[in-house]
Design a protein around this motif. Structure first.
Motif, PDB file in Angstrom:
ATOM      1  N   GLN A 229      -3.325   4.590   3.757  1.00 55.24           N
ATOM      2  CA  GLN A 229      -2.363   3.677   4.376  1.00 55.24           C
ATOM      3  C   GLN A 229      -2.848   3.204   5.744  1.00 55.24           C
ATOM      4  OE1 GLN A 229       1.422   6.096   2.657  1.00 55.24           O
ATOM      5  NE2 GLN A 229       1.897   4.599   4.217  1.00 55.24           N
ATOM      6  N   ALA A 230      -3.459   4.114   6.504  1.00 61.32           N
ATOM      7  CA  ALA A 230      -3.964   3.739   7.819  1.00 61.32           C
ATOM      8  C   ALA A 230      -5.111   2.739   7.700  1.00 61.32           C
ATOM      9  CB  ALA A 230      -4.432   4.978   8.574  1.00 61.32           C
ATOM     10  N   MET A 231      -5.902   2.861   6.634  1.00 56.80           N
ATOM     11  CA  MET A 231      -7.042   1.973   6.453  1.00 56.80           C
ATOM     12  C   MET A 231      -6.646   0.599   5.935  1.00 56.80           C
ATOM     13  SD  MET A 231      -9.841   3.487   7.343  1.00 56.80           S
ATOM     14  CE  MET A 231     -10.973   2.353   6.559  1.00 56.80           C
ATOM     15  N   PHE A 232      -5.703   0.558   4.985  1.00 63.44           N
ATOM     16  CA  PHE A 232      -5.441  -0.681   4.260  1.00 63.44           C
ATOM     17  C   PHE A 232      -4.026  -1.224   4.414  1.00 63.44           C
ATOM     18  CE2 PHE A 232      -8.748   1.539   1.737  1.00 63.44           C
ATOM     19  CZ  PHE A 232      -9.758   0.580   1.819  1.00 63.44           C
ATOM     20  N   GLY A 233      -3.094  -0.404   4.884  1.00 65.26           N
ATOM     21  CA  GLY A 233      -1.715  -0.855   4.967  1.00 65.26           C
ATOM     22  C   GLY A 233      -1.495  -1.831   6.107  1.00 65.26           C
ATOM     23  N   ASP A 234      -0.448  -2.607   5.998  1.00 66.29           N
ATOM     24  CA  ASP A 234      -0.092  -3.528   7.080  1.00 66.29           C
ATOM     25  C   ASP A 234       0.436  -2.724   8.253  1.00 66.29           C
ATOM     26  OD1 ASP A 234      -0.799  -5.706   5.562  1.00 66.29           O
ATOM     27  OD2 ASP A 234       1.213  -5.959   4.732  1.00 66.29           O
ATOM     28  N   ALA A 235      -0.108  -2.939   9.441  1.00 64.04           N
ATOM     29  CA  ALA A 235       0.341  -2.218  10.629  1.00 64.04           C
ATOM     30  C   ALA A 235       1.759  -2.633  10.975  1.00 64.04           C
ATOM     31  CB  ALA A 235      -0.581  -2.509  11.802  1.00 64.04           C
TER      32      ALA A 235
ATOM     33  N   ALA B  80      -4.835   1.933  17.082  1.00 66.42           N
ATOM     34  CA  ALA B  80      -4.800   2.202  15.649  1.00 66.42           C
ATOM     35  C   ALA B  80      -5.848   1.384  14.925  1.00 66.42           C
ATOM     36  CB  ALA B  80      -3.412   1.888  15.084  1.00 66.42           C
ATOM     37  N   ALA B  81      -5.997   0.112  15.331  1.00 67.20           N
ATOM     38  CA  ALA B  81      -7.002  -0.738  14.701  1.00 67.20           C
ATOM     39  C   ALA B  81      -8.405  -0.222  14.992  1.00 67.20           C
ATOM     40  CB  ALA B  81      -6.857  -2.174  15.194  1.00 67.20           C
ATOM     41  N   GLU B  82      -8.634   0.251  16.244  1.00 63.35           N
ATOM     42  CA  GLU B  82      -9.942   0.780  16.582  1.00 63.35           C
ATOM     43  C   GLU B  82     -10.258   2.015  15.759  1.00 63.35           C
ATOM     44  OE1 GLU B  82      -9.872   1.474  20.723  1.00 63.35           O
ATOM     45  OE2 GLU B  82      -9.639  -0.642  21.282  1.00 63.35           O
ATOM     46  N   GLU B  83      -9.234   2.841  15.539  1.00 63.64           N
ATOM     47  CA  GLU B  83      -9.451   4.058  14.759  1.00 63.64           C
ATOM     48  C   GLU B  83      -9.824   3.704  13.327  1.00 63.64           C
ATOM     49  OE1 GLU B  83      -7.017   8.078  13.396  1.00 63.64           O
ATOM     50  OE2 GLU B  83      -6.162   6.692  14.858  1.00 63.64           O
ATOM     51  N   ARG B  84      -9.190   2.637  12.798  1.00 65.61           N
ATOM     52  CA  ARG B  84      -9.536   2.222  11.449  1.00 65.61           C
ATOM     53  C   ARG B  84     -11.021   1.886  11.347  1.00 65.61           C
ATOM     54  NH1 ARG B  84      -4.964  -1.898   9.067  1.00 65.61           N
ATOM     55  NH2 ARG B  84      -3.149  -0.540   9.270  1.00 65.61           N
ATOM     56  N   GLU B  85     -11.525   1.137  12.328  1.00 62.87           N
ATOM     57  CA  GLU B  85     -12.911   0.726  12.261  1.00 62.87           C
ATOM     58  C   GLU B  85     -13.844   1.927  12.309  1.00 62.87           C
ATOM     59  OE1 GLU B  85     -13.647  -2.071  15.304  1.00 62.87           O
ATOM     60  OE2 GLU B  85     -12.268  -3.585  14.536  1.00 62.87           O
TER      61      GLU B  85
ATOM     62  N   VAL C 198       0.833  -1.198   0.000  1.00 61.33           N
ATOM     63  CA  VAL C 198       0.000   0.000   0.000  1.00 61.33           C
ATOM     64  C   VAL C 198       0.870   1.253   0.000  1.00 61.33           C
ATOM     65  CG1 VAL C 198      -1.825   1.258   1.210  1.00 61.33           C
ATOM     66  CG2 VAL C 198      -1.864  -1.243   1.145  1.00 61.33           C
ATOM     67  N   ARG C 199       1.935   1.228   0.759  1.00 64.38           N
ATOM     68  CA  ARG C 199       2.855   2.367   0.751  1.00 64.38           C
ATOM     69  C   ARG C 199       3.446   2.566  -0.641  1.00 64.38           C
ATOM     70  NH1 ARG C 199       5.582   5.407   4.292  1.00 64.38           N
ATOM     71  NH2 ARG C 199       4.770   4.208   6.048  1.00 64.38           N
ATOM     72  N   ARG C 200       3.748   1.458  -1.320  1.00 65.66           N
ATOM     73  CA  ARG C 200       4.354   1.554  -2.648  1.00 65.66           C
ATOM     74  C   ARG C 200       3.412   2.229  -3.643  1.00 65.66           C
ATOM     75  NH1 ARG C 200       9.639   1.553  -4.354  1.00 65.66           N
ATOM     76  NH2 ARG C 200       9.738   1.047  -6.562  1.00 65.66           N
ATOM     77  N   VAL C 201       2.139   1.842  -3.627  1.00 70.28           N
ATOM     78  CA  VAL C 201       1.218   2.458  -4.583  1.00 70.28           C
ATOM     79  C   VAL C 201       0.925   3.914  -4.207  1.00 70.28           C
ATOM     80  CG1 VAL C 201       0.178   0.312  -5.397  1.00 70.28           C
ATOM     81  CG2 VAL C 201      -0.793   1.460  -3.402  1.00 70.28           C
TER      82      VAL C 201
END
Length: 245
Positions: A198-204, A212-217, A92-95
Motif C-alpha cells: 500500500q505504501a508503494m502503490f496506494g494513493d497517498a 512518505a514519497a521519499e521513503e517509497r523511492e 490498492v487497499r481493496r485488493v
C-alpha cells in the motif's frame, strides 16, 4: 391420568459423522503421512473414508484437489468481495483486504494448513498445482484493478504489477507463519507485508508528508524478466526479492 410421551433418560452422545467431503479430506491427510502422497491412491482414500469411488469424484476432480479443498470457496469469496466494492474504495487497499480473505482461510485451521504446507514442499506436482491456484487469485485481483485503472496511462500494466506484488507480499508473510508451524500472529505479519504494498502503490491520503514519497523511492524493488515469462515465475522472483526462501 395417562403419562405423556416418555423421553429417553440417556442423552444420545453418538458423535455426528462429518460431512462426506470433510471425511474424504481427513482420510487423505491420514494416509499421506503414512504412505506418501504418490503412493496413496484414490481407492485408498475412499476405502478409509468408507464411501464409494464415485463419491470422491463428486467432490474432487483429482487427487490434487483433495489437498486444496477450500480454495474454490475462498476464490469465490474474494471475487464477490471485489465485486461489492464501490468507486470510493481506494483500489490498492481493496485488493489488499481481498488478499486477507486467503489468510483467514488458512488461519481457520492452522494444523491442517501447516500439514498441507509441509506436504506441498515435498511434492513438486503439488507445488505446481498450488502455483496455478495462486495465479487464479492474482488474476482476480488484476481484473478488478484493470477496471479501476482503465482510464490511467499504463492502467493495465499497473494493475498486473500491483496484483503480483499483493500476492507476493501476502504469500511471503503467510509462508513465514507456516514455516513457524503456525506460531505467532499471522495477521500482524500479513498486515505488515501488505502495508508495504500500500505504501508503494496506494494513493497517498490528503496532507501526507513529503517524506512518505521519499521513503517509497528508497524502498523500490525492481524485478526484470524476459518478455513472455509466465506470471507465476515473475511472482516467484518477487517473493525471492522480498526474502522468501
Amino acid at each position: 391420568m395417562s403419562e405423556g410421551p416418555r423421553r429417553s433418560d440417556t442423552a444420545d452422545t453418538t458423535p455426528a459423522k462429518p460431512p462426506m467431503r470433510d471425511a474424504l479430506v481427513a482420510a487423505a491427510f491420514r494416509l499421506f503421512p503414512e504412505r506418501g502422497y504418490e503412493q496413496t491412491t484414490v481407492d485408498d482414500i475412499v476405502a478409509l473414508a468408507g464411501v464409494g469411488r464415485r463419491s470422491f469424484f463428486r467432490y474432487f476432480p483429482s487427487k490434487e484437489d483433495v489437498v486444496f479443498p477450500d480454495h474454490e470457496r475462498c476464490l469465490a469469496d474474494m471475487t464477490a468481495f471485489l465485486a461489492d466494492g464501490t468507486a470510493e474504495d481506494e483500489p490498492v487497499r481493496r485488493v489488499c483486504d481481498a488478499a486477507r480473505l486467503v489468510l483467514r482461510m488458512y488461519a481457520e485451521n492452522p494444523t491442517f494448513s501447516v500439514q498441507r504446507y509441509r506436504l506441498t514442499k515435498k511434492v513438486p506436482g503439488l507445488r505446481a498445482y498450488e502455483l496455478s491456484v495462486v495465479w487464479r487469485y492474482e488474476r482476480a485481483l488484476a481484473e478488478y484493478l484493470r477496471g479501476r485503472f482503465g482510464g490511467r496511462p499504463d492502467g493495465s500494466l499497473r494493475a498486473d504489477v500491483i496484483a503480483a506484488a499483493v500476492v507476493a507480499a501476502h504469500n511471503n508473510a503467510l509462508r513465514s507463519w507456516l514455516r513457524s508451524a503456525g506460531q505467532g500472529d499471522a495477521d500482524t505479519a500479513v498486515d505488515h507485508a501488505l502495508g508495504f504494498v500500500q505504501a508503494m502503490f496506494g494513493d497517498a491520503p490528503p496532507g501526507a508528508p513529503a517524506a512518505a514519497a521519499e521513503e517509497r523511492e528508497e524502498d523500490v524493488v525492481v524485478v526484470i524478466s524476459r518478455r513472455g515469462t509466465p506470471m507465476w515465475r515473475v511472482v516467484r522472483e518477487i517473493e525471492s526479492t522480498l526474502g522468501h526462501d
